[in-house]
Design a protein around this motif. Sequence first.
Motif, PDB file in Angstrom:
ATOM      1  N   THR A  21     -16.177  -6.204  -2.823  1.00 25.84           N
ATOM      2  CA  THR A  21     -14.886  -6.895  -2.458  1.00 25.84           C
ATOM      3  C   THR A  21     -14.890  -6.587  -0.951  1.00 25.84           C
ATOM      4  O   THR A  21     -14.300  -7.178  -0.243  1.00 25.84           O
ATOM      5  CB  THR A  21     -13.786  -6.356  -3.215  1.00 25.84           C
ATOM      6  N   LEU A  22     -15.246  -5.392  -0.542  1.00 26.54           N
ATOM      7  CA  LEU A  22     -15.017  -5.059   0.741  1.00 26.54           C
ATOM      8  C   LEU A  22     -15.868  -5.701   1.847  1.00 26.54           C
ATOM      9  O   LEU A  22     -15.581  -5.827   3.050  1.00 26.54           O
ATOM     10  CB  LEU A  22     -15.719  -3.488   0.880  1.00 26.54           C
ATOM     11  N   LEU A  23     -16.770  -6.361   1.358  1.00 27.37           N
ATOM     12  CA  LEU A  23     -17.819  -7.219   2.421  1.00 27.37           C
ATOM     13  C   LEU A  23     -17.165  -8.446   2.826  1.00 27.37           C
ATOM     14  O   LEU A  23     -17.802  -9.164   3.727  1.00 27.37           O
ATOM     15  CB  LEU A  23     -18.950  -7.403   1.423  1.00 27.37           C
ATOM     16  N   PHE A  24     -15.970  -8.981   2.109  1.00 32.48           N
ATOM     17  CA  PHE A  24     -15.599 -10.335   2.375  1.00 32.48           C
ATOM     18  C   PHE A  24     -14.345 -10.555   3.338  1.00 32.48           C
ATOM     19  O   PHE A  24     -13.487 -11.623   3.007  1.00 32.48           O
ATOM     20  CB  PHE A  24     -15.604 -11.321   1.121  1.00 32.48           C
ATOM     21  N   SER A  73      -1.281  -7.539  -7.217  1.00 31.52           N
ATOM     22  CA  SER A  73      -2.713  -6.877  -7.574  1.00 31.52           C
ATOM     23  C   SER A  73      -2.934  -5.575  -6.911  1.00 31.52           C
ATOM     24  O   SER A  73      -3.653  -4.889  -7.560  1.00 31.52           O
ATOM     25  CB  SER A  73      -3.666  -8.255  -7.081  1.00 31.52           C
ATOM     26  N   ALA A  74      -2.485  -5.515  -5.799  1.00 38.74           N
ATOM     27  CA  ALA A  74      -2.835  -4.221  -4.949  1.00 38.74           C
ATOM     28  C   ALA A  74      -2.078  -3.014  -5.790  1.00 38.74           C
ATOM     29  O   ALA A  74      -2.704  -2.032  -5.956  1.00 38.74           O
ATOM     30  CB  ALA A  74      -2.399  -4.345  -3.551  1.00 38.74           C
ATOM     31  N   PRO A  80      -7.306  -8.725  -0.521  1.00 35.04           N
ATOM     32  CA  PRO A  80      -7.995  -7.832  -1.642  1.00 35.04           C
ATOM     33  C   PRO A  80      -9.109  -6.694  -0.803  1.00 35.04           C
ATOM     34  O   PRO A  80      -9.410  -5.696  -1.251  1.00 35.04           O
ATOM     35  CB  PRO A  80      -8.727  -8.307  -2.533  1.00 35.04           C
ATOM     36  N   SER A  81      -9.829  -7.295   0.287  1.00 42.20           N
ATOM     37  CA  SER A  81     -11.024  -6.425   0.845  1.00 42.20           C
ATOM     38  C   SER A  81     -10.204  -5.213   1.442  1.00 42.20           C
ATOM     39  O   SER A  81     -10.674  -3.895   1.589  1.00 42.20           O
ATOM     40  CB  SER A  81     -11.565  -7.173   1.974  1.00 42.20           C
ATOM     41  N   LEU A  82      -8.856  -5.374   2.072  1.00 43.58           N
ATOM     42  CA  LEU A  82      -8.108  -4.205   2.649  1.00 43.58           C
ATOM     43  C   LEU A  82      -7.645  -3.197   1.559  1.00 43.58           C
ATOM     44  O   LEU A  82      -7.660  -2.046   1.489  1.00 43.58           O
ATOM     45  CB  LEU A  82      -6.962  -4.706   3.559  1.00 43.58           C
ATOM     46  N   THR A  83      -7.249  -3.925   0.575  1.00 39.98           N
ATOM     47  CA  THR A  83      -6.954  -3.092  -0.631  1.00 39.98           C
ATOM     48  C   THR A  83      -7.811  -2.156  -1.389  1.00 39.98           C
ATOM     49  O   THR A  83      -7.723  -1.111  -1.562  1.00 39.98           O
ATOM     50  CB  THR A  83      -6.306  -4.193  -1.919  1.00 39.98           C
ATOM     51  N   TYR A  86       0.983  -1.326   0.047  1.00 43.11           N
ATOM     52  CA  TYR A  86       0.042  -0.303  -0.060  1.00 43.11           C
ATOM     53  C   TYR A  86       0.929   1.481   0.317  1.00 43.11           C
ATOM     54  O   TYR A  86       0.215   2.432   0.030  1.00 43.11           O
ATOM     55  CB  TYR A  86      -0.936   0.010   1.210  1.00 43.11           C
ATOM     56  N   THR A  87       2.119   1.340  -0.103  1.00 44.64           N
ATOM     57  CA  THR A  87       2.964   2.424  -0.050  1.00 44.64           C
ATOM     58  C   THR A  87       2.636   3.512  -1.157  1.00 44.64           C
ATOM     59  O   THR A  87       2.613   4.596  -0.920  1.00 44.64           O
ATOM     60  CB  THR A  87       4.513   2.202   0.232  1.00 44.64           C
TER      61      THR A  87
END
Length: 465
Positions: A302-305, A351-352, A96-99, A11-12
Amino acid sequence: MGSFICGLLSYTFAFTNKLLNHDEVHALFGKGATIDSGRWGLELMSTIFPDFSTPWIYGVTSIAIICIAICVIVELLNIRNKVLQFVFSTAVVAFPSLTGTVAYMFTLCSYSVAFLASVLAVGFARRNEIKHKLIGILLSVFSLSIYQPYFAITSSLLLVCMFYDTLQHDFELKREIKKGLYYLLHIIIAGMLYLAITYAVLFFSGIEFNEYASDSLTSNEYLTQIKRAYTMLVEETLYGSFGFMGDRFCRIMTVVAFAAAACKWVVIRPKNIDNLLLSMVILLLLPLSVCSMEALFGETHTLLFYSFISLYSLACIIFDCESTEQKWSKNVLTKIFVVAMLLSVVSNIYSANRAYLREYLSNETAKAYFTSMLTRVESMPEYTEGTKIAIIGDSNNIYDFPQFDSAPSIMGTSGYLVNAYSREEFISYYLGYSGKFANEEECKTISETEEFKEMSKKTEYKEID
């Protein structure tokens, strides 16, 4: 430390650039939809995290909070092996949910606190004292008040904790059934208390649910949605439809990892029939718990999982179980699991960064588009300092980077769309335009004129004298 470094690798780029989607633009100086979405706790978080969407500070702080939550999970499930601790922690941070959540920087710290609260709720629910159980319920209510989907993390981790108990030598069926009933009571009481407080807040504030929240609450196809909660995991595994397993390589590695865990469980499974039956019931309920937002509200993105990480923890405790007959270092299945999981983590890190590259490029094209539009408007002889600008209709001539079409779709990372509702804020905040815009009623009046109807459909602006 490994999870924190993994977070920086993932995430940088997002922490050191101001990446935008339509919600991020709209909530640059706020927390977005709060009370009207049932997120009154998110409104309260403004007292801790000021309403300035600052990428670096909020980003690093959030990763630190997530890492603390990971440590709590590792302690709860007594994962002792350092390699498994590393595998699990990096898998959670790079998920990916955190991404996708990082793309909503204005809520990132608040959501990280909700994540931590949902995990701590499990820890307190596991204790015997009534006061601790009550604290666990309050933590669940607090988590729900910030971001409701993290409630699925609590429910799924409670099931994983029960599965962990079935692998212990001092297992007692009656005691575990009693625990399970309390965990169910925890979920019910926390949910009802949250709803009661939410409706009270709405009543006294004079605010109503927004359309998004209303549509979610009025869903009544529960049997269909419960079935969907199971089938969607298969769909994600095969096609990556919801973006929480990354690209095809990540899905393959995840299947390999879970297949190794399944084989390992067959080897070490409880020999006692009570243990075995309860563990199988737990395994049957886990997909429903992980996908409970779909089961309750019919939502899928994505965020829900994020609750999917509970399956990672389940696999780790299987390989870390004391009843393993072979030495850990010589276990082939364990090696397969570790390698497959680490490869999936590497895939998610890539992927992020790919998703944020897409978001960055989309932001640049949006800036170029609106800069060109403003230049054309301000160069018109009729334009004066007090002229209002009305932006009506949509544009179809923006380059949308088809090179990313084969990449998994992660919620929030598609970038800023020039046709989004927050385009006036985009023009003001990121292009420095300080002029006036026509309001909704004025735009509607213009769109009904014959002159406007004769204009080309590609025209994105219209001057108001």
